[in-house]
Design a protein around this motif. Structure first.
Motif: not given
Length: 152
Positions: A59, A91, A55, A86-88
């Motif tokens: 990212q 995450r 990730s 960033k609320w991906t």
């Protein structure tokens, strides 16, 4: 009565009142279960760390045009106000993996707190073998982040 020192014996209560052993068969099966959960803990930790590496690699955040604004903002505010957090989905999935792995780790600790020497050995050997199998080659993996500022 609960033991407060390490003891050897086939009669042990592990985690729950319903998980009691009274025969050698049930005791050995319980030790096998502790061993397998310990190996699984290392397996999950390996996948959590590899997922985190993937990730981070995927990212790619564009550099901010105003570097001084990032330096002057409070750390927590920048995480929650969108500065660095960033609320991906990656995450979120990483947080779930961390929570599950933490729960497994605490359950293993509580199993050891039964103070049965066989349970202690089964958990420690399971963690060691799981580390050897799943995470033994991680020493050559290095994560380098470039935190240098390209401010002009």
């Amino acid at each position: 009565m609960m033991h407060m020192t390490l003891y050897w014996g086939k009669k042990v209560t592990i985690l729950f009142d319903s998980w009691k052993t009274d025969s050698w068969t049930s005791y050995l099966l319980s030790l096998l279960a502790c061993f397998l959960v310990s190996v699984f803990y290392q397996y999950m930790e390996n996948h959590r760390l590899r997922f985190k590496l993937l990730s981070v690699k995927t990212q790619k955040s564009p550099p901010s045009s105003n570097g001084s604004a990032a330096l002057n903002s409070p750390l927590l505010l920048s995480k929650f106000a969108g500065g660095g957090g960033k609320w991906t989905a990656a995450r979120f999935a990483g947080a779930i993996l961390f929570g599950v792995n933490s729960a497994i780790g605490y359950l293993l600790m509580l199993a050891i707190m039964s103070f049965n020497a066989g349970v202690f050995i089964a958990v420690v050997v399971g963690l060691a073998i799981g580390y050897l199998v799943f995470r033994g080659g991680d020493e050559d993996v290095v994560v380098v982040e470039d935190n240098s500022c390209a401010c002009s």
